[in-house]
Design an enzyme around this catalytic site. Structure first.
Site, PDB file in Angstrom:
ATOM      1  N   CYS A 148       0.758  -1.226  -0.161  1.00  8.90           N
ATOM      2  CA  CYS A 148      -0.160   0.213  -0.048  1.00  8.90           C
ATOM      3  C   CYS A 148       0.712   1.305  -0.028  1.00  8.90           C
ATOM      4  O   CYS A 148       0.362   2.400  -0.523  1.00  8.90           O
ATOM      5  CB  CYS A 148      -1.082  -0.104   1.242  1.00  8.90           C
ATOM      6  SG  CYS A 148      -0.311  -0.691   2.633  1.00  8.90           S
ATOM      7  N   HIS A 241      -1.925   6.466   3.629  1.00 10.86           N
ATOM      8  CA  HIS A 241      -0.404   6.566   3.802  1.00 10.86           C
ATOM      9  C   HIS A 241       0.171   8.027   3.021  1.00 10.86           C
ATOM     10  O   HIS A 241      -0.164   8.207   1.887  1.00 10.86           O
ATOM     11  CB  HIS A 241       0.395   5.389   3.136  1.00 10.86           C
ATOM     12  CG  HIS A 241      -0.167   4.232   3.849  1.00 10.86           C
ATOM     13  ND1 HIS A 241      -0.624   4.015   4.984  1.00 10.86           N
ATOM     14  CD2 HIS A 241       0.024   2.877   3.430  1.00 10.86           C
ATOM     15  CE1 HIS A 241      -0.937   2.782   5.599  1.00 10.86           C
ATOM     16  NE2 HIS A 241      -0.295   2.198   4.651  1.00 10.86           N
TER      17      HIS A 241
HETATM   18  N1  LIG Z   1      -4.322  -3.368   5.338  1.00  8.63           N
HETATM   19  C1  LIG Z   1      -3.725  -2.862   4.202  1.00  8.63           C
HETATM   20  O1  LIG Z   1      -3.755  -1.529   4.221  1.00  8.63           O
HETATM   21  C2  LIG Z   1      -3.323  -3.697   3.111  1.00  8.63           C
HETATM   22  C3  LIG Z   1      -2.719  -2.941   2.076  1.00  8.63           C
HETATM   23  C4  LIG Z   1      -2.034  -3.923   0.980  1.00  8.63           C
HETATM   24  C5  LIG Z   1      -2.001  -5.187   1.157  1.00  8.63           C
HETATM   25  N2  LIG Z   1      -2.214  -5.798   2.329  1.00  8.63           N
HETATM   26  C6  LIG Z   1      -2.295  -7.171   2.458  1.00  8.63           C
HETATM   27  O2  LIG Z   1      -3.627  -7.729   2.578  1.00  8.63           O
HETATM   28  C7  LIG Z   1      -3.579  -8.896   3.471  1.00  8.63           C
HETATM   29  C8  LIG Z   1      -4.461  -8.763   4.385  1.00  8.63           C
HETATM   30  O3  LIG Z   1      -4.392  -7.791   5.145  1.00  8.63           O
HETATM   31  P1  LIG Z   1      -5.261  -7.182   6.314  1.00  8.63           P
HETATM   32  O4  LIG Z   1      -4.802  -6.007   6.651  1.00  8.63           O
HETATM   33  O5  LIG Z   1      -6.811  -7.300   5.736  1.00  8.63           O
HETATM   34  O6  LIG Z   1      -5.173  -8.126   7.303  1.00  8.63           O
HETATM   35  P2  LIG Z   1      -6.163  -8.578   8.682  1.00  8.63           P
HETATM   36  O7  LIG Z   1      -7.396  -7.539   9.059  1.00  8.63           O
HETATM   37  O8  LIG Z   1      -5.066  -9.221   9.843  1.00  8.63           O
HETATM   38  O9  LIG Z   1      -7.106  -9.883   8.040  1.00  8.63           O
HETATM   39  C9  LIG Z   1      -6.562 -11.013   7.919  1.00  8.63           C
HETATM   40  C10 LIG Z   1      -7.604 -11.818   7.605  1.00  8.63           C
HETATM   41  O10 LIG Z   1      -7.314 -13.342   6.982  1.00  8.63           O
HETATM   42  C11 LIG Z   1      -8.216 -14.037   7.625  1.00  8.63           C
HETATM   43  N3  LIG Z   1      -7.468 -15.552   7.371  1.00  8.63           N
HETATM   44  C12 LIG Z   1      -6.441 -16.103   8.207  1.00  8.63           C
HETATM   45  N4  LIG Z   1      -6.077 -17.281   7.610  1.00  8.63           N
HETATM   46  C13 LIG Z   1      -6.944 -17.590   6.831  1.00  8.63           C
HETATM   47  C14 LIG Z   1      -7.217 -18.784   5.677  1.00  8.63           C
HETATM   48  N5  LIG Z   1      -6.306 -19.686   5.806  1.00  8.63           N
HETATM   49  N6  LIG Z   1      -8.481 -18.624   4.920  1.00  8.63           N
HETATM   50  C15 LIG Z   1      -9.224 -17.447   4.796  1.00  8.63           C
HETATM   51  N7  LIG Z   1      -8.870 -16.609   5.694  1.00  8.63           N
HETATM   52  C16 LIG Z   1      -8.163 -16.451   6.596  1.00  8.63           C
HETATM   53  C17 LIG Z   1      -8.427 -13.604   9.038  1.00  8.63           C
HETATM   54  O11 LIG Z   1      -9.882 -14.200   9.084  1.00  8.63           O
HETATM   55  P3  LIG Z   1     -10.467 -14.727  10.511  1.00  8.63           P
HETATM   56  O12 LIG Z   1     -11.131 -13.606  11.123  1.00  8.63           O
HETATM   57  O13 LIG Z   1     -11.501 -15.910   9.929  1.00  8.63           O
HETATM   58  O14 LIG Z   1      -9.464 -15.033  11.660  1.00  8.63           O
HETATM   59  C18 LIG Z   1      -8.244 -12.212   9.076  1.00  8.63           C
HETATM   60  O15 LIG Z   1      -9.666 -11.524   9.028  1.00  8.63           O
HETATM   61  C19 LIG Z   1      -2.117  -9.080   3.857  1.00  8.63           C
HETATM   62  O16 LIG Z   1      -1.531 -10.023   3.156  1.00  8.63           O
HETATM   63  C20 LIG Z   1      -1.585  -7.716   3.882  1.00  8.63           C
HETATM   64  O17 LIG Z   1      -0.250  -7.656   3.817  1.00  8.63           O
HETATM   65  C21 LIG Z   1      -3.086  -5.007   3.387  1.00  8.63           C
END
Ligand SMILES: NC(=O)c1ccc[n+]([C@@H]2O[C@H](COP(=O)([O-])OP(=O)(O)OC[C@H]3O[C@@H](n4cnc5c(N)ncnc54)[C@H](OP(=O)(O)O)[C@@H]3O)[C@@H](O)[C@H]2O)c1
Length: 348
Positions: A148, A241
């Site tokens: 991001c 950001h």
């Molecule tokens: N946040 C940002 O601004 C951003 C920007 C670019 C990229 N990203 C990337 O996007 C991805 C998600 O980030 P996030 O910020 O959304 O993280 P997050 O809020 O921690 O959410 C991750 C989610 O993944 C789920 N999960 C874990 N294991 C799983 C599985 N085996 N199958 C399906 N779902 C599963 C969890 O679900 P449960 O609730 O069911 O446990 C949790 O809700 C990461 O790889 C991150 O690096 C994030």
């Protein structure tokens, strides 16, 4: 045209929720399946999800059951918001089984045959999907969007590099809390504080733009060799950001020339007409104290990069401030735009 069936992987997290929000009433895509971890499987989305975006969970999603992440999902296209360690396992399985995976995770961004895409920056890099399918004998494929923080920076650098040729880039970020997912950074660590370390982030910001600004050469990308130095910091802002960037070019460039290049940057026609494409790719803010997260995060529905404070840098040539919404342009919105580009190019 009947809509393309899609699944959201990791639908309950910070990025997953953005997908659920942005795909409501999407003209081309219809959400048919949502996945979660073992914690959530078996519950409905409404039961499993602690909604952190404004308003309520969209009605269409509330009663969808959370499924495990595995082939068998009723979808052609999967949007991945999986944590990187999970993406490493599940995204290749799904691509092999015939799904198109449009991913936010970092797991496969730097694979040689995986496009790292921003449609306005490098739409031709989708050609790697053919290489990927052939090389791996997969029926589907993976495309990724950048970190991001790399996103807004790379959009600004594309406009400047096209006009003047970049030599050196030095960038300092101020990154929002939602970039760390939910629940993210503990409140006692971030209130009244700035954290000058985000694991793995500087390496991503220093290399991902080199791939995206690189040149497609047959079956691979020749990276841009311009060096990028990044400092990345977490600040107590909810979304968006900001980066302070200094740039050296092949020749001296005035702030007026840089402003013209940034403000005049347009997406290629095939990208400009996509449903999620912003009307203005880069908005140049004229007020001396903009961009700001609270005031600029919704520009272009969160898809426009806002640039301001373009001025002479006594060490480099030009310095400026850029701002980009991390969970929209830098995550779910960017990933949806990537999938729209695949549709427009006939790859999906
Ligand atoms: N946040 C940002 O601004 C951003 C920007 C670019 C990229 N990203 C990337 O996007 C991805 C998600 O980030 P996030 O910020 O959304 O993280 P997050 O809020 O921690 O959410 C991750 C989610 O993944 C789920 N999960 C874990 N294991 C799983 C599985 N085996 N199958 C399906 N779902 C599963 C969890 O679900 P449960 O609730 O069911 O446990 C949790 O809700 C990461 O790889 C991150 O690096 C994030």
């Amino acid at each position: 045209m009947s809509k393309i069936r899609v699944a959201i992987l990791g639908a309950t997290g910070a990025v997953g929720q953005r997908f659920v929000q942005l795909l409501e009433n999407h003209p081309w895509f219809e959400v048919k399946a949502l996945t979660g971890s073992d914690r959530s499987v078996g519950q409905t989305y409404g039961e499993a999800c602690r909604w952190v975006l404004p308003g309520q969970i969209p009605a269409y999603a509330r009663d969808i059951p959370i499924l495990p992440t595995e082939p068998g999902l009723d979808a052609q296209l999967t949007f991945s918001a999986l944590p990187s360690d999970q993406a490493k396992i599940f995204e290749p399985q799904l691509a092999q089984a015939g799904y198109v995976v449009s991913s936010n995770a970092s797991a496969h961004r730097m694979w040689e045959d995986v496009p790292l895409l921003i449609p306005e920056v490098n739409p031709d890099h989708t050609a790697l999907t053919t290489v990927q399918r052939q090389k791996r004998d997969w029926k589907g494929f993976i495309v990724t969007n950048p970190n991001c923080t790399s996103t807004g920076l790379t959009i600004a650098l594309r406009a400047l590099h096209d006009a003047f040729t970049l030599k050196k880039v030095f960038a300092v970020s101020m990154q929002a809390l939602s970039g760390a997912g939910y629940p993210g950074v503990p409140s006692l660590d971030i209130l009244d504080n700035v954290i000058p370390y985000i694991s793995g982030e500087e390496e991503k910001v220093e290399t991902e733009p080199q791939k995206m600004l690189g040149t497609l050469a047959g079956d691979r990308i020749e990276f841009l060799t311009t060096q990028i130095s990044a400092h990345t910091n977490r600040v107590a802002v909810t979304d968006g950001h900001m980066l302070c960037t200094s740039v050296e070019f092949a020749q001296r460039v005035s702030p007026e020339e840089a402003t013209t290049a940034l403000a005049g940057f347009h997406a290629p026609a095939i990208v400009a007409s996509l449903p999620s494409a912003p009307a203005t790719v880069i908005e140049v803010a004229s007020a001396p104290d903009r961009p700001q997260p609270r005031r600029d995060r919704d520009t272009g529905n969160g898809m426009t990069t806002v640039v301001g404070r373009i001025r002479v840098d006594p060490l480099f040539h030009i310095k400026f401030v850029s701002f980009s919404h991390n969970t929209i342009r830098g995550a779910a919105g960017g990933s949806i735009l990537n999938a729209e580009l695949l549709v427009a190019q006939g790859l999906l």
